[in-house]
Design a protein around this motif. Structure first.
Motif, mmCIF file in Angstrom:
data_model
loop_
_atom_site.group_PDB
_atom_site.id
_atom_site.type_symbol
_atom_site.label_atom_id
_atom_site.label_comp_id
_atom_site.label_asym_id
_atom_site.label_seq_id
_atom_site.Cartn_x
_atom_site.Cartn_y
_atom_site.Cartn_z
ATOM 1 N N PRO A 135 3.685 -2.801 -5.760
ATOM 2 C CA PRO A 135 3.583 -1.451 -5.458
ATOM 3 C C PRO A 135 2.293 -0.772 -5.698
ATOM 4 O O PRO A 135 1.735 0.239 -5.007
ATOM 5 C CB PRO A 135 4.566 -0.772 -6.203
ATOM 6 N N LYS A 136 1.707 -1.441 -6.835
ATOM 7 C CA LYS A 136 0.300 -0.909 -7.264
ATOM 8 C C LYS A 136 -0.878 -1.152 -6.139
ATOM 9 O O LYS A 136 -1.271 -0.279 -5.704
ATOM 10 C CB LYS A 136 -0.139 -1.362 -8.358
ATOM 11 N N LEU A 180 -0.017 -1.474 -3.111
ATOM 12 C CA LEU A 180 0.205 -0.681 -1.896
ATOM 13 C C LEU A 180 -0.363 0.797 -2.061
ATOM 14 O O LEU A 180 -0.630 1.361 -1.096
ATOM 15 C CB LEU A 180 1.868 -0.435 -1.494
ATOM 16 N N SER A 181 -0.261 1.137 -3.175
ATOM 17 C CA SER A 181 -0.678 2.441 -3.394
ATOM 18 C C SER A 181 -2.494 2.538 -3.173
ATOM 19 O O SER A 181 -3.101 3.470 -2.595
ATOM 20 C CB SER A 181 -0.571 3.121 -4.866
ATOM 21 N N LEU A 224 -3.998 0.391 -1.306
ATOM 22 C CA LEU A 224 -3.978 -0.038 0.211
ATOM 23 C C LEU A 224 -3.944 1.459 0.898
ATOM 24 O O LEU A 224 -4.538 1.693 1.869
ATOM 25 C CB LEU A 224 -3.139 -0.948 0.757
ATOM 26 N N ALA A 225 -2.981 2.173 0.497
ATOM 27 C CA ALA A 225 -2.579 3.392 1.318
ATOM 28 C C ALA A 225 -3.681 4.452 1.145
ATOM 29 O O ALA A 225 -4.294 5.078 2.014
ATOM 30 C CB ALA A 225 -1.343 4.169 0.608
ATOM 31 N N SER A 226 -4.385 4.453 0.022
ATOM 32 C CA SER A 226 -5.630 5.524 -0.124
ATOM 33 C C SER A 226 -6.672 4.987 0.598
ATOM 34 O O SER A 226 -7.671 5.753 0.726
ATOM 35 C CB SER A 226 -6.001 5.621 -1.751
ATOM 36 N N LEU A 286 2.240 -9.463 -0.127
ATOM 37 C CA LEU A 286 2.287 -8.678 -1.312
ATOM 38 C C LEU A 286 3.131 -9.628 -2.219
ATOM 39 O O LEU A 286 2.601 -9.544 -3.650
ATOM 40 C CB LEU A 286 2.980 -7.563 -1.258
ATOM 41 N N ILE A 290 9.888 -5.525 -9.083
ATOM 42 C CA ILE A 290 10.830 -4.670 -9.597
ATOM 43 C C ILE A 290 12.223 -4.708 -8.705
ATOM 44 O O ILE A 290 13.238 -4.547 -9.367
ATOM 45 C CB ILE A 290 10.166 -3.065 -9.062
#
Lengths: 131, 329
Positions: B274-275, B277-278, B280-282, B306, B315
Protein backbone atom coordinates in the motif's frame (compact mmCIF):
# COMPACT_ATOMS: atom_id res chain seq x y z
CA UNK A 1 -31.28 -15.36 11.10
CA UNK A 2 -29.43 -12.35 12.39
CA UNK A 3 -29.87 -9.29 10.24
CA UNK A 4 -26.68 -8.29 8.51
CA UNK A 5 -25.68 -4.74 9.25
CA UNK A 6 -22.67 -3.76 7.16
CA UNK A 7 -19.93 -1.96 9.09
CA UNK A 8 -18.78 1.12 7.20
CA UNK A 9 -15.63 3.06 8.02
CA UNK A 10 -15.95 6.65 6.89
CA UNK A 11 -12.90 8.86 6.36
CA UNK A 12 -13.85 12.46 5.72
CA UNK A 13 -11.97 15.63 4.93
CA UNK A 14 -12.28 18.21 7.68
CA UNK A 15 -12.24 21.10 5.25
CA UNK A 16 -15.23 19.94 3.26
CA UNK A 17 -17.37 17.76 5.50
CA UNK A 18 -19.05 18.44 8.80
CA UNK A 19 -16.75 21.15 10.08
CA UNK A 20 -19.62 23.38 11.12
CA UNK A 21 -21.22 20.65 13.18
CA UNK A 22 -20.22 19.92 16.69
CA UNK A 23 -18.45 16.55 16.66
CA UNK A 24 -20.34 15.67 19.84
CA UNK A 25 -23.73 16.12 18.22
CA UNK A 26 -23.08 14.56 14.84
CA UNK A 27 -20.30 12.12 15.87
CA UNK A 28 -22.42 9.62 17.82
CA UNK A 29 -24.83 9.25 14.90
CA UNK A 30 -22.02 8.03 12.65
CA UNK A 31 -20.16 4.90 13.72
CA UNK A 32 -16.51 4.57 12.71
CA UNK A 33 -16.26 8.14 11.49
CA UNK A 34 -12.68 9.32 11.07
CA UNK A 35 -12.37 12.99 10.12
CA UNK A 36 -8.89 13.75 8.74
CA UNK A 37 -7.19 16.97 7.79
CA UNK A 38 -7.41 16.25 4.05
CA UNK A 39 -8.61 13.26 2.08
CA UNK A 40 -5.10 13.19 0.59
CA UNK A 41 -3.85 12.23 4.07
CA UNK A 42 -5.60 8.88 3.84
CA UNK A 43 -2.92 6.32 3.14
CA UNK A 44 -3.72 3.19 1.19
CA UNK A 45 -2.63 1.16 4.20
CA UNK A 46 -5.33 2.83 6.34
CA UNK A 47 -7.94 1.58 3.92
CA UNK A 48 -6.55 -1.96 3.79
CA UNK A 49 -6.24 -2.01 7.59
CA UNK A 50 -9.91 -1.06 7.87
CA UNK A 51 -10.86 -4.09 5.79
CA UNK A 52 -8.44 -6.24 7.78
CA UNK A 53 -10.10 -5.08 10.99
CA UNK A 54 -13.47 -6.25 9.73
CA UNK A 55 -14.99 -3.34 7.82
CA UNK A 56 -17.55 -4.32 5.20
CA UNK A 57 -17.07 -1.08 3.34
CA UNK A 58 -14.93 2.04 3.37
CA UNK A 59 -16.25 5.45 2.31
CA UNK A 60 -13.98 8.38 1.62
CA UNK A 61 -15.44 11.88 1.58
CA UNK A 62 -13.28 14.48 -0.09
CA UNK A 63 -13.77 18.05 -1.27
CA UNK A 64 -15.28 18.66 -4.67
CA UNK A 65 -12.94 19.20 -7.58
CA UNK A 66 -10.93 22.37 -7.39
CA UNK A 67 -11.81 22.96 -3.74
CA UNK A 68 -9.01 21.11 -1.99
CA UNK A 69 -7.47 23.32 0.70
CA UNK A 70 -4.11 21.69 -0.03
CA UNK A 71 -4.34 22.07 -3.80
CA UNK A 72 -4.97 18.49 -4.92
CA UNK A 73 -5.27 16.06 -2.00
CA UNK A 74 -8.69 14.88 -3.15
CA UNK A 75 -7.31 14.18 -6.61
CA UNK A 76 -4.36 12.22 -5.17
CA UNK A 77 -6.68 10.00 -3.18
CA UNK A 78 -9.01 9.47 -6.12
CA UNK A 79 -6.08 7.89 -7.97
CA UNK A 80 -5.29 5.71 -4.96
CA UNK A 81 -8.89 4.49 -4.91
CA UNK A 82 -8.64 3.27 -8.51
CA UNK A 83 -5.43 1.41 -7.66
CA UNK A 84 -6.79 -0.13 -4.45
CA UNK A 85 -9.83 -1.43 -6.33
CA UNK A 86 -7.44 -3.75 -8.19
CA UNK A 87 -5.88 -4.96 -4.94
CA UNK A 88 -9.23 -5.52 -3.23
CA UNK A 89 -10.51 -7.49 -6.19
CA UNK A 90 -7.52 -9.86 -5.99
CA UNK A 91 -8.23 -10.51 -2.31
CA UNK A 92 -11.85 -11.35 -3.09
CA UNK A 93 -13.22 -8.06 -1.76
CA UNK A 94 -15.65 -6.46 -4.22
CA UNK A 95 -14.27 -3.10 -5.44
CA UNK A 96 -17.61 -1.38 -4.73
CA UNK A 97 -16.89 -1.80 -1.02
CA UNK A 98 -14.57 1.19 -1.35
CA UNK A 99 -16.22 4.37 -2.58
CA UNK A 100 -15.21 7.99 -2.77
CA UNK A 101 -17.55 10.95 -2.80
CA UNK A 102 -16.36 14.43 -3.77
CA UNK A 103 -18.57 17.21 -2.45
CA UNK A 104 -18.81 19.98 0.14
CA UNK A 105 -21.13 19.56 3.11
CA UNK A 106 -20.07 21.83 5.99
CA UNK A 107 -22.82 20.63 8.31
CA UNK A 108 -22.23 16.99 7.50
CA UNK A 109 -25.95 16.21 7.24
CA UNK A 110 -25.34 14.12 4.15
CA UNK A 111 -22.84 11.83 5.89
CA UNK A 112 -25.39 9.60 7.66
CA UNK A 113 -27.45 9.46 4.46
CA UNK A 114 -24.49 8.40 2.35
CA UNK A 115 -23.56 5.76 4.90
CA UNK A 116 -27.11 4.44 4.96
CA UNK A 117 -27.11 4.25 1.16
CA UNK A 118 -23.84 2.35 1.17
CA UNK A 119 -25.07 0.01 3.90
CA UNK A 120 -28.17 -0.69 1.86
CA UNK A 121 -26.08 -1.46 -1.20
CA UNK A 122 -23.62 -3.66 0.73
CA UNK A 123 -26.33 -5.63 2.47
CA UNK A 124 -27.05 -7.05 -1.00
CA UNK A 125 -23.45 -8.24 -1.20
CA UNK A 126 -23.27 -9.83 2.23
CA UNK A 127 -20.21 -9.95 4.48
CA UNK A 128 -16.67 -9.82 3.08
CA UNK A 129 -15.57 -13.28 1.98
CA UNK A 130 -12.36 -14.56 3.47
CA UNK A 131 -9.72 -15.15 0.82
CA UNK B 1 39.50 -27.20 22.86
CA UNK B 2 36.06 -25.80 23.42
CA UNK B 3 33.31 -27.51 21.52
CA UNK B 4 32.37 -25.79 18.29
CA UNK B 5 28.98 -24.09 18.04
CA UNK B 6 26.42 -26.15 16.18
CA UNK B 7 24.69 -24.67 13.14
CA UNK B 8 21.77 -26.13 11.19
CA UNK B 9 20.79 -24.97 7.71
CA UNK B 10 17.46 -26.19 6.40
CA UNK B 11 15.07 -25.49 3.54
CA UNK B 12 11.32 -25.63 3.95
CA UNK B 13 9.05 -24.47 1.09
CA UNK B 14 12.01 -23.12 -0.84
CA UNK B 15 13.62 -23.38 -4.25
CA UNK B 16 17.13 -23.86 -2.87
CA UNK B 17 18.33 -20.47 -4.07
CA UNK B 18 19.06 -19.34 -0.52
CA UNK B 19 21.22 -22.42 0.08
CA UNK B 20 22.95 -21.75 -3.23
CA UNK B 21 23.68 -18.25 -1.95
CA UNK B 22 25.42 -19.81 1.07
CA UNK B 23 27.46 -21.95 -1.31
CA UNK B 24 28.31 -18.69 -3.12
CA UNK B 25 30.34 -17.69 -0.07
CA UNK B 26 33.08 -19.63 -1.92
CA UNK B 27 36.28 -19.87 0.15
CA UNK B 28 34.66 -18.10 3.09
CA UNK B 29 32.46 -21.14 3.56
CA UNK B 30 35.57 -23.13 4.51
CA UNK B 31 36.28 -20.69 7.32
CA UNK B 32 32.67 -20.95 8.42
CA UNK B 33 32.90 -24.74 8.30
CA UNK B 34 36.08 -24.57 10.41
CA UNK B 35 34.50 -22.29 12.97
CA UNK B 36 31.24 -24.17 13.44
CA UNK B 37 29.91 -27.68 13.44
CA UNK B 38 27.23 -27.97 10.73
CA UNK B 39 24.72 -30.52 12.02
CA UNK B 40 22.13 -30.32 9.23
CA UNK B 41 22.22 -29.06 5.66
CA UNK B 42 20.05 -31.11 3.29
CA UNK B 43 21.31 -29.27 0.20
CA UNK B 44 24.98 -30.07 0.70
CA UNK B 45 25.50 -32.77 3.30
CA UNK B 46 23.98 -36.05 4.41
CA UNK B 47 22.48 -35.96 7.89
CA UNK B 48 19.51 -37.74 9.37
CA UNK B 49 16.60 -35.88 10.89
CA UNK B 50 16.61 -38.50 13.64
CA UNK B 51 19.94 -37.22 14.94
CA UNK B 52 18.37 -33.76 15.35
CA UNK B 53 15.38 -35.27 17.15
CA UNK B 54 17.72 -37.01 19.60
CA UNK B 55 19.58 -33.82 20.52
CA UNK B 56 18.83 -32.07 23.80
CA UNK B 57 16.75 -28.89 23.45
CA UNK B 58 18.60 -25.67 22.57
CA UNK B 59 21.70 -27.67 21.58
CA UNK B 60 22.03 -25.91 18.21
CA UNK B 61 23.42 -22.37 18.43
CA UNK B 62 21.91 -21.16 15.17
CA UNK B 63 19.34 -22.53 12.76
CA UNK B 64 19.13 -20.86 9.38
CA UNK B 65 15.76 -21.63 7.83
CA UNK B 66 14.80 -20.68 4.31
CA UNK B 67 11.45 -21.14 2.61
CA UNK B 68 7.80 -20.70 3.43
CA UNK B 69 5.51 -23.06 5.34
CA UNK B 70 3.42 -24.75 2.64
CA UNK B 71 2.76 -28.22 4.11
CA UNK B 72 2.81 -30.15 7.36
CA UNK B 73 6.36 -31.40 6.76
CA UNK B 74 7.68 -27.82 6.66
CA UNK B 75 5.79 -27.02 9.83
CA UNK B 76 7.12 -30.06 11.68
CA UNK B 77 10.69 -29.35 10.64
CA UNK B 78 10.39 -25.70 11.64
CA UNK B 79 8.97 -26.65 15.04
CA UNK B 80 11.67 -29.26 15.62
CA UNK B 81 14.51 -26.87 14.80
CA UNK B 82 12.93 -24.12 16.91
CA UNK B 83 12.91 -26.47 19.88
CA UNK B 84 16.52 -27.55 19.38
CA UNK B 85 17.96 -24.09 18.63
CA UNK B 86 18.95 -21.06 20.64
CA UNK B 87 18.67 -18.67 17.70
CA UNK B 88 16.48 -19.11 14.63
CA UNK B 89 17.13 -16.93 11.61
CA UNK B 90 14.59 -16.66 8.79
CA UNK B 91 16.63 -16.44 5.64
CA UNK B 92 15.31 -15.22 2.31
CA UNK B 93 12.10 -13.61 1.15
CA UNK B 94 10.04 -16.82 1.50
CA UNK B 95 10.86 -17.35 5.18
CA UNK B 96 10.60 -13.63 5.99
CA UNK B 97 7.52 -12.59 3.97
CA UNK B 98 6.20 -15.71 2.24
CA UNK B 99 8.00 -15.13 -1.04
CA UNK B 100 6.85 -16.01 -4.53
CA UNK B 101 5.15 -19.24 -3.33
CA UNK B 102 2.91 -16.94 -1.28
CA UNK B 103 1.19 -15.75 -4.45
CA UNK B 104 -0.60 -19.11 -4.31
CA UNK B 105 -2.71 -17.57 -1.54
CA UNK B 106 -4.69 -15.76 -4.23
CA UNK B 107 -6.05 -19.21 -5.12
CA UNK B 108 -7.60 -21.98 -3.06
CA UNK B 109 -5.98 -25.35 -2.49
CA UNK B 110 -8.62 -26.96 -4.74
CA UNK B 111 -7.90 -24.50 -7.57
CA UNK B 112 -4.20 -25.30 -7.32
CA UNK B 113 -4.69 -29.09 -7.24
CA UNK B 114 -7.21 -29.02 -10.10
CA UNK B 115 -4.85 -27.02 -12.27
CA UNK B 116 -1.68 -28.95 -11.46
CA UNK B 117 -3.15 -32.47 -11.57
CA UNK B 118 -6.07 -32.12 -13.99
CA UNK B 119 -6.55 -28.95 -16.04
CA UNK B 120 -3.10 -27.75 -17.13
CA UNK B 121 -2.64 -28.53 -20.84
CA UNK B 122 0.47 -30.65 -20.25
CA UNK B 123 -1.16 -32.92 -17.66
CA UNK B 124 -2.04 -36.51 -18.61
CA UNK B 125 -4.03 -37.98 -15.75
CA UNK B 126 -6.82 -40.20 -17.19
CA UNK B 127 -7.60 -41.84 -13.82
CA UNK B 128 -7.97 -38.46 -12.14
CA UNK B 129 -5.44 -39.30 -9.42
CA UNK B 130 -4.78 -36.59 -6.88
CA UNK B 131 -2.12 -36.79 -4.17
CA UNK B 132 -3.59 -38.05 -0.90
CA UNK B 133 -2.10 -37.67 2.58
CA UNK B 134 -2.63 -41.40 3.07
CA UNK B 135 -2.79 -44.25 0.56
CA UNK B 136 -3.04 -47.96 1.26
CA UNK B 137 -1.17 -50.11 -1.25
CA UNK B 138 -0.58 -53.86 -0.96
CA UNK B 139 -1.50 -53.74 2.68
CA UNK B 140 1.02 -50.99 3.45
CA UNK B 141 0.19 -47.40 4.24
CA UNK B 142 1.97 -44.63 2.34
CA UNK B 143 1.82 -41.06 3.60
CA UNK B 144 2.49 -37.61 2.21
CA UNK B 145 2.62 -34.32 4.10
CA UNK B 146 -0.66 -32.36 4.29
CA UNK B 147 -0.82 -29.51 1.81
CA UNK B 148 -2.13 -26.49 3.71
CA UNK B 149 -4.86 -24.15 2.47
CA UNK B 150 -2.48 -21.24 2.88
CA UNK B 151 1.21 -20.41 2.53
CA UNK B 152 2.71 -19.03 5.76
CA UNK B 153 5.81 -17.09 6.60
CA UNK B 154 8.18 -18.75 9.06
CA UNK B 155 7.21 -16.41 11.90
CA UNK B 156 3.54 -17.31 11.47
CA UNK B 157 4.46 -20.90 12.40
CA UNK B 158 7.29 -20.53 14.94
CA UNK B 159 9.05 -17.85 16.95
CA UNK B 160 11.79 -16.23 14.82
CA UNK B 161 14.76 -14.32 16.28
CA UNK B 162 16.28 -12.65 13.23
CA UNK B 163 15.40 -11.95 9.64
CA UNK B 164 17.64 -11.86 6.62
CA UNK B 165 15.58 -10.92 3.55
CA UNK B 166 16.36 -11.20 -0.13
CA UNK B 167 15.73 -13.56 -3.02
CA UNK B 168 18.31 -14.80 -2.32
CA UNK B 169 20.14 -12.81 0.38
CA UNK B 170 23.56 -11.71 -0.88
CA UNK B 171 26.55 -13.70 0.47
CA UNK B 172 27.99 -10.62 2.28
CA UNK B 173 24.90 -10.27 4.44
CA UNK B 174 24.86 -14.01 5.14
CA UNK B 175 28.45 -14.04 6.35
CA UNK B 176 27.86 -10.90 8.44
CA UNK B 177 24.84 -12.54 10.03
CA UNK B 178 26.67 -15.80 10.80
CA UNK B 179 29.64 -13.90 12.24
CA UNK B 180 27.37 -11.76 14.39
CA UNK B 181 25.75 -14.87 15.86
CA UNK B 182 29.12 -16.57 16.46
CA UNK B 183 30.51 -13.46 18.13
CA UNK B 184 27.36 -13.01 20.18
CA UNK B 185 27.19 -9.48 18.82
CA UNK B 186 23.52 -9.36 17.97
CA UNK B 187 20.95 -6.59 17.69
CA UNK B 188 17.65 -6.89 19.64
CA UNK B 189 15.54 -9.94 18.90
CA UNK B 190 13.26 -9.48 15.90
CA UNK B 191 15.76 -7.33 14.02
CA UNK B 192 16.37 -7.61 10.33
CA UNK B 193 20.06 -8.10 9.63
CA UNK B 194 20.15 -5.73 6.67
CA UNK B 195 20.50 -1.95 6.13
CA UNK B 196 17.62 0.28 7.16
CA UNK B 197 17.27 2.56 4.14
CA UNK B 198 15.20 2.36 0.97
CA UNK B 199 16.77 1.02 -2.18
CA UNK B 200 16.43 4.44 -3.88
CA UNK B 201 18.96 5.76 -1.35
CA UNK B 202 21.74 3.68 -2.86
CA UNK B 203 20.40 3.24 -6.38
CA UNK B 204 22.91 4.49 -8.97
CA UNK B 205 20.04 5.50 -11.25
CA UNK B 206 18.65 7.85 -8.64
CA UNK B 207 21.17 10.54 -9.55
CA UNK B 208 19.49 11.00 -12.88
CA UNK B 209 15.96 11.22 -11.59
CA UNK B 210 13.96 14.17 -12.92
CA UNK B 211 12.98 16.84 -10.38
CA UNK B 212 9.34 16.18 -10.95
CA UNK B 213 8.35 12.64 -11.81
CA UNK B 214 5.38 12.38 -14.13
CA UNK B 215 3.89 9.09 -15.21
CA UNK B 216 1.14 9.04 -17.82
CA UNK B 217 1.02 5.33 -18.46
CA UNK B 218 2.86 2.29 -17.18
CA UNK B 219 5.28 0.45 -19.39
CA UNK B 220 6.73 -3.01 -19.16
CA UNK B 221 10.44 -3.30 -19.45
CA UNK B 222 10.40 -4.70 -22.99
CA UNK B 223 7.97 -2.09 -24.27
CA UNK B 224 10.21 0.95 -24.02
CA UNK B 225 13.83 1.67 -24.49
CA UNK B 226 14.69 3.12 -21.11
CA UNK B 227 17.74 5.26 -20.52
CA UNK B 228 20.21 2.80 -18.91
CA UNK B 229 21.27 5.34 -16.28
CA UNK B 230 17.99 7.06 -15.44
CA UNK B 231 15.31 6.21 -12.89
CA UNK B 232 12.96 3.43 -14.03
CA UNK B 233 9.88 5.09 -12.59
CA UNK B 234 10.56 8.20 -14.64
CA UNK B 235 10.08 6.04 -17.73
CA UNK B 236 6.85 4.62 -16.32
CA UNK B 237 8.46 1.26 -15.55
CA UNK B 238 7.31 -0.11 -12.21
CA UNK B 239 10.23 -0.31 -9.80
CA UNK B 240 9.58 -1.16 -6.14
CA UNK B 241 12.72 0.71 -5.01
CA UNK B 242 10.97 3.49 -3.06
CA UNK B 243 9.19 0.99 -0.79
CA UNK B 244 11.90 -1.69 -0.53
CA UNK B 245 14.76 -2.08 1.91
CA UNK B 246 18.24 -1.87 0.45
CA UNK B 247 21.18 -4.19 1.11
CA UNK B 248 20.80 -6.33 -2.00
CA UNK B 249 23.75 -4.62 -3.68
CA UNK B 250 21.38 -3.30 -6.38
CA UNK B 251 22.01 -6.48 -8.33
CA UNK B 252 18.85 -6.20 -10.44
CA UNK B 253 19.25 -2.47 -11.05
CA UNK B 254 22.80 -2.99 -12.30
CA UNK B 255 21.63 -5.37 -15.00
CA UNK B 256 18.82 -3.04 -16.14
CA UNK B 257 16.03 -4.80 -14.29
CA UNK B 258 13.76 -2.78 -11.99
CA UNK B 259 13.42 -3.68 -8.32
CA UNK B 260 10.84 -6.36 -7.61
CA UNK B 261 10.81 -5.89 -3.86
CA UNK B 262 12.49 -9.05 -2.52
CA UNK B 263 14.01 -7.22 0.47
CA UNK B 264 10.55 -6.44 1.73
CA UNK B 265 9.26 -3.39 3.59
CA UNK B 266 11.36 -0.78 5.32
CA UNK B 267 11.74 -0.87 9.12
CA UNK B 268 8.50 0.01 10.88
CA UNK B 269 6.34 -0.51 7.79
CA UNK B 270 3.70 -3.23 7.76
CA UNK B 271 3.03 -4.00 4.12
CA UNK B 272 5.15 -2.22 1.55
CA UNK B 273 2.47 -2.69 -1.12
CA UNK B 274 0.00 0.00 0.00
CA UNK B 275 2.89 2.39 0.65
CA UNK B 276 4.11 1.81 -2.86
CA UNK B 277 0.60 2.29 -4.22
CA UNK B 278 0.41 5.69 -2.54
CA UNK B 279 3.75 6.62 -4.11
CA UNK B 280 2.62 5.45 -7.49
CA UNK B 281 -0.68 7.31 -7.29
CA UNK B 282 1.10 10.58 -6.60
CA UNK B 283 3.39 10.09 -9.61
CA UNK B 284 0.47 9.67 -12.01
CA UNK B 285 -0.33 12.97 -13.68
CA UNK B 286 -3.48 12.06 -15.57
CA UNK B 287 -6.57 14.01 -14.52
CA UNK B 288 -9.93 12.81 -15.76
CA UNK B 289 -11.45 9.63 -14.34
CA UNK B 290 -11.35 7.84 -17.67
CA UNK B 291 -7.70 8.80 -18.14
CA UNK B 292 -6.85 7.55 -14.65
CA UNK B 293 -8.61 4.26 -15.39
CA UNK B 294 -6.80 3.91 -18.68
CA UNK B 295 -3.42 4.64 -17.07
CA UNK B 296 -4.03 2.16 -14.27
CA UNK B 297 -5.21 -0.50 -16.71
CA UNK B 298 -1.84 -0.16 -18.42
CA UNK B 299 -0.26 -1.52 -15.20
CA UNK B 300 -0.06 -5.19 -16.09
CA UNK B 301 -0.94 -7.53 -13.19
CA UNK B 302 -0.56 -4.92 -10.43
CA UNK B 303 -1.34 -7.36 -7.66
CA UNK B 304 1.16 -9.94 -8.87
CA UNK B 305 3.80 -7.24 -9.04
CA UNK B 306 3.09 -5.58 -5.71
CA UNK B 307 2.65 -8.78 -3.74
CA UNK B 308 5.30 -10.80 -5.54
CA UNK B 309 7.23 -11.58 -2.37
CA UNK B 310 4.95 -10.46 0.40
CA UNK B 311 1.39 -11.79 0.07
CA UNK B 312 1.48 -13.97 3.24
CA UNK B 313 2.82 -11.11 5.39
CA UNK B 314 0.67 -8.37 3.85
CA UNK B 315 -2.10 -6.52 5.69
CA UNK B 316 -4.89 -8.47 4.02
CA UNK B 317 -3.01 -11.72 3.41
CA UNK B 318 -1.50 -12.64 6.76
CA UNK B 319 -2.84 -15.54 8.79
CA UNK B 320 -1.72 -17.43 11.86
CA UNK B 321 -0.48 -20.90 10.92
CA UNK B 322 -1.71 -22.42 14.17
CA UNK B 323 -5.20 -21.03 13.76
CA UNK B 324 -5.60 -22.00 10.10
CA UNK B 325 -4.17 -25.52 10.42
CA UNK B 326 -6.22 -26.30 13.54
CA UNK B 327 -9.40 -25.11 11.84
CA UNK B 328 -8.53 -27.13 8.76
CA UNK B 329 -7.87 -30.40 10.58
Amino acid sequence: METYNPKIVCFSCNFGWGYLSDAETIGPTILNWIPVVCSGKIDTSHILKAFRAGADGVMILGCSEGHCHFQDGNYQTRKKVFLIHKVLDAFGIEPERLTMELDIDPEGRKIPQLIAQMQHHLSGLGPVKQV
Amino acid sequence: MAEKLKVAICWLGACGGCDASIVDLNEVILQVADAVDIVLWPLAMDFKYRSIQQMPDAEIALSILSGSIRNSDHQEMAELLRKKSQVVMAMGACACFGGTPGLANFHSKDDIFNWVYRDAPTVVNPDGNFPQPETVRNGGKLTLPHFFEHVFTLDQAIDVDYYLPGCPPPPELIVNAINAVLAGDLPPKGSTLAPRKALCDTCPRNQRKPNRMEIRSFNRIHEVEADPDACFLAAGIICMGPATRNGCGETCIRINVPCRGCFGPLPGVVGSEPKFLSTLASLLVVERDDEIKEAIDSFDDPVGYLYRFTQPSSILGRRSAKKVTEEGS
